[in-house]
Design a protein around this motif. Structure first.
Motif, short mmCIF file in Angstrom:
data_model
loop_
_atom_site.label_atom_id
_atom_site.label_comp_id
_atom_site.label_asym_id
_atom_site.label_seq_id
_atom_site.Cartn_x
_atom_site.Cartn_y
_atom_site.Cartn_z
N MET A 90 0.82 -1.14 0.10
CA MET A 90 -0.10 -0.20 -0.18
C MET A 90 0.76 1.51 0.11
SD MET A 90 -3.04 1.11 2.75
CE MET A 90 -3.89 -0.47 2.36
N THR A 91 0.59 2.19 -0.90
CA THR A 91 1.50 3.25 -1.22
C THR A 91 1.21 4.21 0.03
OG1 THR A 91 1.61 3.11 -3.55
CG2 THR A 91 2.10 5.47 -2.67
N ASP A 92 2.05 4.94 0.47
CA ASP A 92 1.96 5.88 1.71
C ASP A 92 1.49 7.24 0.95
OD1 ASP A 92 1.63 7.08 3.96
OD2 ASP A 92 3.74 6.59 4.81
N PHE A 93 0.39 7.77 1.57
CA PHE A 93 -0.14 8.94 1.06
C PHE A 93 0.68 9.98 1.84
CE2 PHE A 93 -2.98 12.59 2.21
CZ PHE A 93 -3.36 12.89 0.90
N PHE A 94 1.12 9.90 3.00
CA PHE A 94 1.53 10.90 3.72
C PHE A 94 3.12 11.33 3.49
CE2 PHE A 94 -1.53 8.84 5.87
CZ PHE A 94 -2.48 9.38 6.18
N THR A 95 3.17 11.94 2.46
CA THR A 95 4.39 12.47 1.88
C THR A 95 4.22 14.06 1.82
OG1 THR A 95 5.08 10.22 0.91
CG2 THR A 95 6.39 12.23 0.25
N MET A 96 5.37 14.71 2.33
CA MET A 96 5.22 16.29 2.13
C MET A 96 5.35 16.52 0.92
SD MET A 96 7.04 18.99 4.62
CE MET A 96 6.56 17.95 6.08
N GLN A 97 4.58 17.82 0.45
CA GLN A 97 4.57 18.27 -1.02
C GLN A 97 5.52 19.49 -1.11
OE1 GLN A 97 3.02 16.31 -3.60
NE2 GLN A 97 3.06 14.89 -1.86
N PRO A 98 5.96 19.70 -2.43
CA PRO A 98 6.58 21.06 -2.49
C PRO A 98 5.87 22.18 -2.04
CG PRO A 98 6.65 19.58 -4.33
CD PRO A 98 5.94 18.90 -3.59
N GLY A 99 6.76 22.96 -1.13
CA GLY A 99 5.92 24.08 -0.66
C GLY A 99 5.45 24.08 0.61
N GLU A 100 5.42 22.58 1.08
CA GLU A 100 4.71 22.68 2.48
C GLU A 100 6.06 22.32 3.51
OE1 GLU A 100 1.21 20.07 0.99
OE2 GLU A 100 2.32 19.12 2.05
N THR A 101 5.79 22.83 4.74
CA THR A 101 6.93 22.92 5.52
C THR A 101 6.49 22.52 7.06
OG1 THR A 101 7.79 25.00 4.38
CG2 THR A 101 9.01 24.55 6.70
N ALA A 102 7.09 21.59 7.75
CA ALA A 102 6.87 21.06 8.96
C ALA A 102 7.04 22.22 9.95
CB ALA A 102 7.61 19.85 9.17
N ALA A 103 6.04 22.10 11.15
CA ALA A 103 6.32 23.01 12.17
C ALA A 103 7.67 22.55 12.85
CB ALA A 103 5.05 22.71 12.99
N PRO A 104 8.28 23.90 13.79
CA PRO A 104 9.52 23.66 14.27
C PRO A 104 9.38 22.48 15.21
CG PRO A 104 8.98 25.99 14.06
CD PRO A 104 7.57 25.33 13.63
N LEU A 105 10.35 21.65 15.38
CA LEU A 105 10.21 20.58 16.09
C LEU A 105 10.79 20.83 17.68
CD1 LEU A 105 9.07 17.79 16.14
CD2 LEU A 105 11.42 16.92 15.60
N PRO A 106 10.01 21.09 18.71
CA PRO A 106 10.69 21.18 20.17
C PRO A 106 11.50 20.16 20.37
CG PRO A 106 8.57 20.49 20.45
CD PRO A 106 8.53 20.56 18.80
N PRO A 107 12.47 20.57 21.49
CA PRO A 107 13.42 19.34 21.89
C PRO A 107 12.69 18.74 23.05
CG PRO A 107 13.79 21.58 23.04
CD PRO A 107 12.96 21.71 21.80
N GLY A 108 13.39 17.44 23.17
CA GLY A 108 12.79 16.55 24.30
C GLY A 108 12.42 15.19 23.56
N PRO A 109 11.96 14.15 24.54
CA PRO A 109 11.67 12.93 23.82
C PRO A 109 10.18 12.83 23.34
CG PRO A 109 11.36 13.12 26.20
CD PRO A 109 12.08 14.39 25.75
#
Length: 241
Positions: free
Chosen positions: A1-20
Motif C-alpha cells: 500500500m502506497t503511503d499517502f503521507f509525503t510532504m509536497q513541495p512548498g509545505e513545511t513542517a512546524a518547528p520541532l521542540p526539543p525533548g523525547p
C-alpha cells in the motif's frame, strides 16, 4: 500500500521542540486518516451508484455516508478541543501551523454543513439532480481532505508527539465515541482496519479495549463484510482481522 503521507513541495513542517517523544499520535492519526481518505474517495461513486428513484438504496447509502460525516466532524471536534489548544500553549512556535489546521477544519465543517440537507433530500427522493449535486459536494470535500489530512500528519503531528502524552492523545481519539451506536462502531472498526496496511491493523487492534475487540470478533467483522458487500456489490471484500 502506497503511503499517502509525503510532504509536497512548498509545505513545511512546524518547528520541532526539543525533548523525547511522549506519545504515538502520528501513527494513530495516519490510521484514521487512511479511513477518511478511502471513505471520501468512494463517496461520490456511491451516490452515483444509486439509480434515480431507488429510494431504498439511497436511504441505505445516505445513512452510511451520514455516519462517515459524523465521524469526521467528531474527529475534528476532538482535535479542536483537546489537541490544538494544548499544542498552541506548549509549542508557541507552531502558531502558524495551528492556525492553518483550524482554518482547514473550518472549511471541512462548512462543506459538511452544505452536504447534510442535500443528502437528506436525496435519501427521500433519490432524484438524479440531487444525486449529482451531492456527488459533486463530496468530490469537493474529498479534495479539501486530501490536503488537510496529509498536512496535519506531516507538518503538525511530529510536534504533538513531543508535547502531549499517550493518555492525552487517547482522550482525543475517544472524544465523542458515546455519540455513536455501538453496532455502527464495531462495523466501522472493520473499515478502519481494512483501509490500513497489515502491520498497522495489528497495532491498532492491540490498542483497542478488550470488550470492543471481543465485540468485533463476535459480530463486528460480519457486519463490516455485509455492509461492504451491500455498498459495493460484486467487489472483493478487503481483508481485515
Amino acid at each position: 500500500m502506497t503511503d499517502f503521507f509525503t510532504m509536497q513541495p512548498g509545505e513545511t513542517a512546524a518547528p520541532l521542540p526539543p525533548g523525547p517523544v511522549l506519545c504515538t499520535g502520528t501513527a494513530a492519526m495516519r490510521r484514521i486518516h487512511r479511513f477518511f481518505l478511502w471513505a471520501y474517495d468512494e463517496a461520490p461513486g456511491l451516490v452515483r451508484s444509486v439509480a434515480p428513484g431507488d429510494t431504498g438504496r439511497a436511504a441505505y447509502v445516505g445513512e452510511v455516508l451520514g455516519n462517515f460525516d459524523k465521524v469526521l466532524h467528531v474527529h475534528h471536534e476532538g482535535e479542536d478541543l483537546l489537541m490544538y489548544p494544548q499544542l498552541a500553549e506548549r509549542a508557541p512556535a507552531c502558531a502558524l501551523h495551528v492556525g492553518l489546521m483550524l482554518e482547514q477544519h473550518r472549511q471541512v465543517t462548512q462543506r459538511l454543513e452544505g452536504i447534510e440537507p442535500v443528502r437528506l433530500r436525496w435519501m427521500q427522493k433519490a432524484d438524479a439532480e440531487a444525486g449529482e449535486e451531492l456527488a459533486g459536494l463530496y468530490e469537493e470535500l474529498s479534495s479539501v481532505l486530501k490536503v488537510h489530512l496529509r498536512r496535519e500528519v506531516t507538518e503538525v503531528m511530529p510536534v504533538v508527539d513531543r508535547v502531549m502524552d499517550q493518555k492525552e492523545m487517547e482522550g482525543v481519539g475517544q472524544h465523542g465515541i458515546e455519540q455513536f451506536d455501538k453496532k455502527f462502531m464495531v462495523a466501522y472498526l472493520g473499515m478502519v482496519l481494512a483501509t490500513n496496511p497489515p502491520q498497522d491493523r495489528k497495532e491498532l487492534f492491540r490498542e483497542i479495549p478488550l470488550p470492543v475487540r471481543l465485540a468485533y470478533r463476535l459480530v463486528g467483522r460480519r457486519m463490516y463484510r455485509r455492509q461492504y458487500a451491500t455498498l459495493f456489490p460484486g467487489r472483493p471484500i478487503p481483508e481485515t482481522l
